[in-house]
Design an enzyme around this catalytic site. Structure first.
Site, PDB file in Angstrom:
ATOM      1  CD1 TRP A 190      -2.620   1.671   0.498  1.00  0.00           C
ATOM      2  CD2 TRP A 190      -2.052   1.806   2.647  1.00  0.00           C
ATOM      3  NE1 TRP A 190      -3.356   2.685   1.057  1.00  0.00           N
ATOM      4  CE2 TRP A 190      -3.026   2.789   2.383  1.00  0.00           C
ATOM      5  CE3 TRP A 190      -1.547   1.722   3.952  1.00  0.00           C
ATOM      6  CZ2 TRP A 190      -3.517   3.664   3.354  1.00  0.00           C
ATOM      7  CZ3 TRP A 190      -2.033   2.591   4.920  1.00  0.00           C
ATOM      8  CH2 TRP A 190      -3.007   3.549   4.610  1.00  0.00           C
ATOM      9  CG  ASP A 271      -2.266  -3.038   7.303  1.00  0.00           C
ATOM     10  OD1 ASP A 271      -1.849  -2.180   6.499  1.00  0.00           O
ATOM     11  OD2 ASP A 271      -3.397  -2.975   7.827  1.00  0.00           O
ATOM     12  CE  LYS A 307     -10.072  -0.247   2.586  1.00  0.00           C
ATOM     13  NZ  LYS A 307      -9.022   0.503   3.306  1.00  0.00           N
TER      14      LYS A 307
END
Lengths: 461, 470
Positions: A190, A271, A307
């Protein structure tokens, strides 16, 4: 210099009116040879301000240059400008419905209703570590309700600002209290990861991860690079649904990674931004993390509810540090507070309230898992539809990675020229690394994307 | 296969899982959150380890043995301000009074959610807005109204587009963003902070790696402002320093410069090419008037100075836990403002990506709607008014009870939520230990936590501590 107005000395101090007049005089630059306030009216002053003037008029911010737009958000900016009726935004890392609209989960609306209508609720500061029940339940979500680490009180969990905030707080803690300041991140990862860690004071190195030849995992490279990392280094691992590639290790590969990490004394930092969103199962998507906790070792885990609960803008997340003993966990938690207090004092209440409300009600929790699975299933269906559409068109190449990759994103393997042509000819907006967000696709728009990919692959090198 | 596991908080047994399949006919029931084994052993562990914390320094590990990598981490002390409330909660005495943290309480000593806030939240609920990420700089509607509230909508700095406004995590977060900007673009520049100041200011600059030094502010002899000391110290600092100023209602002293003093401060700052850096956490709460409380900031802007202003809506809109505020940078040109804003975004992105939406929407709705805004002004006046009444009552009680002739009028002269009593550490501890009055060790009391009904009790406690403890 300042000859036009009264000296500000202790003797015979000017009246307030004099002061205001002199302030005005300075502001207008009357009689003062600097171009000071002219700059505010004329963006391109012909006169450069005198360096010796008391208020030279040159901004103290003169050396600050315009920062470039964020590469990911810039995609949406360009998309918004395009007037084409067939334009498609596949840059966005946010879920969209089949109709292309943002989604607020029904259960989230229900929870919010309860919260807002509850007259007994107040808006007092949360503790520095955040909402206590939110923290406990977050830990149970990722580590499992029967996790020995939880039973043994070995986990320090603090509420943070979504995934980013959890990563930053964790990194700052490590810089202060851990002996090794190097973190290994997968190549690619990311876009914000290196910035978060660098700003915290960590030195960032990478390990091989994505294999463009197979559009899969470069497992050998990963093992070699982690194998040659100095003992004690920190390793960033995406718990599931690797961003941007969608390529995850298999269970066997995870086990192999775990053994290597433990034998080298590396410190894992997970993560977890897609738990439940990747496969549709909350437990399956947490397997990697739980594997590392089950061996009794230590690790960090950053969780995001952006999300999987659609709480993007509420900034809800948690950082957990799994320690060897309860005593260490207690001390670690106390030190985490010292990281948080000078950053933002305590975390925002609204999103955490929503999560806690849902988690504490069996009915709402079930509803959540169902809505979550529906989102994950729609993504998986888009993958299948796109794969089928490319096969139907006879598009050259092996496109099976589209259905093998997992989560919100697909790393198509398209190069920058091909991406650019897709934008130009077909109004498809995506990041230049070839990543597309499956969440931005619908059954209606799959054919258009398939056409675009077909054209790019057959016409552009 | 859709089977799901409900998270259970109340279970002592690790096997108390509830597995529910999609087609289950189990009636919905609330899972209770009760005190679990986790909470109890956490408290126990906390108590023990404070007695045996040792400092090992960093341990270099080459082999993964059974010793924690964090074994050398020592127990941090409780926060000097937020820790007071923790101690208060633990006290079982009926007479206890929490005058620690600056959170507004009603006369009944209950937390207060403003009516306009409830209205705004209900409006938001009805509208059913989405929860998409805000831009990195925050909610545009919020940024607009917050700058207008601070500077006045007609202010040239706003009309000329010279203010860079970025939504921040209340006052703390906004200060931290500014500190990060200073560290990156003004390396080596110092921030001058008042002596005393809010306890967290130093932590913010330390963690942001911005050097700081103090300017004299509080004069214990007069229980007032050491103006000459302040001016002198600001003058003595290297040119181009940042001067941290409390816009109104100085925390912890409650002592604000007069308008004339503000002008002198502006002069000196201008002379030395310093950069004013305002912390505005009490706009509207100090005098009851939003405009009056912003006059110091507006004066400096009118002088043509470039300046920074951190804002918070924790107190004046009672939005403490929503973490809503802003950092404003007034620049000499709109071009500079645009560049500064872009760099503030670059600092926010690796900290938390983008700020929380809920509090921002509340503020945008309240401040942006004329009817709600007026209602807010009225509620603000009530809150500020209650504080003023409590000040008066406390002063009256002290004057009536204290026969020593000590001048307690500083209580009336100080402004805002806090009063600097002049009590020293030992005396403050007496307040707590003997009288169960919780306050910070620097002698600060939060009048927001005081009711008229408790003024006489507090007066007794203060008189006792002041005269009988040294």
């Amino acid at each position: 210099m300042r000859t036009q107005f009264p000296p500000s000395s202790a003797h015979g101090s000017p009246s307030p009116t004099d002061r205001r007049l002199s302030a005005l005089v300075r502001h207008l630059g009357v009689g003062d040879h600097s171009a000071s306030s002219m700059e505010s009216q004329d963006p391109n002053p012909a006169i450069s301000p005198s360096a010796t003037a008391a208020f030279s008029g040159d901004s103290v911010f003169a050396n600050i240059v315009q920062a470039p737009e964020d590469p990911i958000l810039g995609v949406t900016v360009a998309y918004n400008k395009d007037p084409s009726p067939v334009k498609l935004n596949l840059g966005v890392g946010a879920y969209r419905t089949e109709e292309g609209k943002p989604l607020v989960l029904n259960v989230v609306r229900r929870a919010e209703q309860l919260i807002i209508n509850d007259q007994s609720r107040v808006k007092e500061y949360l503790p520095i570590t955040g909402m206590a029940d939110f923290n406990k339940l977050s830990a149970k979500l990722i580590f499992g309700t029967d996790s020995p680490a939880i039973q043994e009180n070995r986990i320090a969990t603090v509420q943070c600002l979504s995934g980013t905030g959890s990563l930053r707080v964790g990194a700052e803690f490590l810089v202060k209290h851990y002996h090794n300041r190097t973190i290994y991140i997968p190549q690619p990862t990311w876009g914000n990861h290196p910035k978060v860690f660098t700003m915290a004071g960590l030195s960032v190195k990478s390990y091989r991860y994505y294999d463009p030849a197979t559009r899969g995992l470069n497992f050998q490279g990963l093992l070699e690079d982690l194998g040659s990392a100095p003992s004690g280094a920190i390793v960033l691992l995406h718990a599931c649904a690797h961003n941007p590639t969608g390529v995850d290790p298999t269970t066997e590969q995870w086990e192999h990674i775990r053994q290597l990490v433990r034998s080298k004394g590396l410190l894992p930092f997970f993560d977890s931004a897609y738990q439940g969103f990747a496969s549709g199962s909350l437990d399956t998507d947490a397997q990697s993390v739980r594997m590392f906790v089950a061996d009794g070792g230590e690790c960090l885990a950053a969780q995001s509810y952006a999300k999987n609960m659609g709480l993007y803008g509420e900034r809800v997340g948690a950082l957990s540090i799994v320690c060897r003993t309860a005593d260490v966990a207690t001390r670690v938690e106390s030190q985490l507070k010292l990281v948080i207090r000078p950053m933002y004092s305590n975390p925002p209440i609204h999103g955490a309230s929503i999560v806690a409300t849902i988690f504490k009600d069996r009915d709402m929790y079930t509803e959540w898992t169902i809505e979550l699975k529906a989102m994950a299933d729609r993504i998986i269906s888009m993958r299948q539809q796109l794969f089928d559409a490319l096969r139907a068109r006879g598009t050259p190449g092996d496109w099976s990675h589209i259905v093998k990759q997992i989560g919100m994103f697909t790393f198509t393997g398209l190069n920058t020229e091909q991406v650019a042509s897709m934008t130009k000819e077909y109004h498809i907006y995506m990041t230049s690394d070839g990543r597309i967000s499956m969440a931005g696709l619908s059954s209606r728009t799959v054919p258009h994307l398939a056409d675009a990919i077909h054209a790019a692959v057959t016409r552009v090198a | 296969m859709a089977s799901s596991t409900i998270l259970s908080l109340g279970s002592a047994s690790p096997l108390a899982l509830l597995a529910v399949s999609e087609n289950s006919k189990v009636p919905p029931q609330k899972v209770k959150f009760g005190s679990s084994g986790l909470t109890n052993s956490f408290l126990k562990a906390k108590g023990n380890s404070s007695l045996k914390s040792q400092s090992f320094g960093r341990i270099s590990m080459t082999v993964a043995v059974n010793v924690s990598r964090f074994e050398g981490v020592t127990m941090a002390p409780p926060d000097p301000i937020l820790g007071v409330s923790e101690a208060f909660r633990a006290d079982t005495n009926d007479a206890k009074l929490n005058l620690g943290v600056g959170a507004y309480r009603t006369e009944e000593l209950q937390p207060y959610v403003l009516n306009v806030v409830k209205k705004a939240e209900n409006l938001m609920l009805e509208r059913g807005e989405n929860k998409e990420y805000l831009p990195i700089e925050g909610l545009a509607a919020f940024n607009k109204v917050t700058a207008e509230l601070l500077f006045g909508a007609d202010n040239p700095v706003i009309r000329e587009g010279r203010v860079a406004t970025v939504q921040g995590l209340s006052g703390t977060g906004s200060l931290r963003l500014a500190a990060a900007l200073i560290e990156r673009y003004f390396p080596g520049s110092k921030v001058l902070i008042s002596s005393p100041t809010w306890g967290n200011h130093k932590n913010i600059f330390n963690d942001a790696k911005v050097p700081w030094s103090e300017y004299r502010y509080y004069d214990p002899k007069t229980v007032g402002l050491d103006f000459d000391g302040m001016i002198s110290d600001i003058k003595a600092a290297p040119a181009g320093s940042f001067v941290l100023l409390h816009g109104c209602a100085h925390n912890p002293t409650g002592i604000d410069p007069t308008p004339e003093q503000w002008e002198k401060i502006a002069d000196v700052i201008q002379e030395k090419n310093h950069i004013p850096f305002f912390d505005v956490a009490y706009q509207g709460f100090a005098s009851g008037s939003l405009d009056a409380d912003a006059s110091s900031v507006r004066l400096f802007a009118a002088c043509g100075l470039e300046l920074l202003v951190a804002q918070s809506y924790s107190k004046n809109l009672g939005l403490y836990a929503e973490r809503i505020g802003a950092i404003n940078v007034v620049c000499s040109s709109s071009d500079a403002a645009a560049r500064v804003k872009s760099q503030l975004k670059r600092l926010a992105r690796p900290m938390y990506s983008n700020p929380p939406v809920h509090g921002a929407r509340i503020v945008a709705n309240v401040v942006g709607d004329p009817a709600l805004f007026n209602e807010w002004r009225e509620e603000m006046e009530l809150m500020a008014g209650r504080i003023k009444n409590v000040r008066q009552k406390l002063f009256d009680s002290l004057s009536a009870k204290d026969k020593s002739g000590k001048d307690w009028s500083f209580i009336l002269k100080q402004i805002g939520m806090f009063s600097f009593t002049g009590l020293n550490k030992a005396q403050s501890e007496n307040m707590t230990n003997k009288w169960h009055v919780y306050m910070t060790k620097d002698g600060r009391i939060s009048l927001a936590g005081l009711s008229l009904a408790k003024c006489e009790y507090l007066a007794d406690a203060i008189i006792d501590s002041y005269h009988n403890v040294s």
